[in-house]
Design a protein around this motif. Structure first.
Motif, PDB file in Angstrom:
ATOM      1  N   LEU A  74     -98.506  71.187  46.697  1.00 37.85           N
ATOM      2  CA  LEU A  74     -99.305  72.081  45.859  1.00 37.85           C
ATOM      3  C   LEU A  74    -100.617  72.428  46.553  1.00 37.85           C
ATOM      4  O   LEU A  74    -101.019  73.593  46.592  1.00 37.85           O
ATOM      5  N   GLN A  75    -101.290  71.427  47.125  1.00 36.31           N
ATOM      6  CA  GLN A  75    -102.562  71.685  47.798  1.00 36.31           C
ATOM      7  C   GLN A  75    -102.360  72.645  48.964  1.00 36.31           C
ATOM      8  O   GLN A  75    -103.131  73.595  49.127  1.00 36.31           O
ATOM      9  N   ARG A  76    -101.340  72.420  49.747  1.00 33.11           N
ATOM     10  CA  ARG A  76    -101.081  73.316  50.876  1.00 33.11           C
ATOM     11  C   ARG A  76    -100.807  74.739  50.389  1.00 33.11           C
ATOM     12  O   ARG A  76    -101.337  75.701  50.949  1.00 33.11           O
ATOM     13  N   LYS A  77     -99.994  74.884  49.345  1.00 34.60           N
ATOM     14  CA  LYS A  77     -99.681  76.209  48.817  1.00 34.60           C
ATOM     15  C   LYS A  77    -100.943  76.896  48.308  1.00 34.60           C
ATOM     16  O   LYS A  77    -101.160  78.081  48.588  1.00 34.60           O
ATOM     17  N   LEU A  78    -101.781  76.179  47.571  1.00 26.26           N
ATOM     18  CA  LEU A  78    -103.019  76.775  47.053  1.00 26.26           C
ATOM     19  C   LEU A  78    -103.917  77.245  48.197  1.00 26.26           C
ATOM     20  O   LEU A  78    -104.505  78.327  48.137  1.00 26.26           O
ATOM     21  N   LEU A  79    -104.015  76.431  49.241  1.00 20.91           N
ATOM     22  CA  LEU A  79    -104.847  76.811  50.395  1.00 20.91           C
ATOM     23  C   LEU A  79    -104.243  78.002  51.136  1.00 20.91           C
ATOM     24  O   LEU A  79    -104.960  78.938  51.502  1.00 20.91           O
ATOM     25  N   GLU A  80    -102.942  77.984  51.357  1.00 18.49           N
ATOM     26  CA  GLU A  80    -102.295  79.111  52.033  1.00 18.49           C
ATOM     27  C   GLU A  80    -102.450  80.387  51.219  1.00 18.49           C
ATOM     28  O   GLU A  80    -102.668  81.463  51.783  1.00 18.49           O
ATOM     29  N   ASP A  81    -102.355  80.278  49.898  1.00 10.55           N
ATOM     30  CA  ASP A  81    -102.535  81.449  49.036  1.00 10.55           C
ATOM     31  C   ASP A  81    -103.947  82.028  49.166  1.00 10.55           C
ATOM     32  O   ASP A  81    -104.158  83.216  48.911  1.00 10.55           O
TER      33      ASP A  81
END
Length: 101
Positions: A74-81
């Motif tokens: 989730l953290q990676r996805k939020l940052l990539e977004d």
């Protein structure tokens, strides 16, 4: 609330979208350079209550340090977004983010 905690919350709320900082960086800015673990505790216990951008804080190696796999994803996805780029080894090059003060 202790002054250090209040200052950490203030600093965390100012992290702009698409930007990352380290736990140690937040601790230094809050006036206690050796309190990175305290920043972790504040994020863990107060992120929901104060709507903190917990996902914008990583360890000193530019790695996501959340213990469980779902939260890491989730953290990676939020940052990539938000446009944050990851290296091939899954970390973030922190050089572009050193200027946050």
């Amino acid at each position: 609330m202790k002054p250090f905690t209040a200052e950490v919350i203030r600093i965390l709320k100012e992290i702009p979208e698409g930007y990352v900082v380290t736990y140690g960086q937040v601790a230094r800015m809050a006036g206690s350079p050796r309190a990175a673990r305290q920043v972790v505790r504040i994020l863990h216990s107060m992120s929901r209550k104060y709507d903190l951008p917990w996902h914008r804080v990583v360890n000193a190696k530019g790695e996501i340090a959340v213990p469980d796999n779902d939260s890491r994803k989730l953290q990676r996805k939020l940052l990539e977004d938000e446009g944050v780029l990851f290296t091939e080894d899954g970390s973030i090059d922190l050089k572009p983010f050193k200027s946050f003060q």
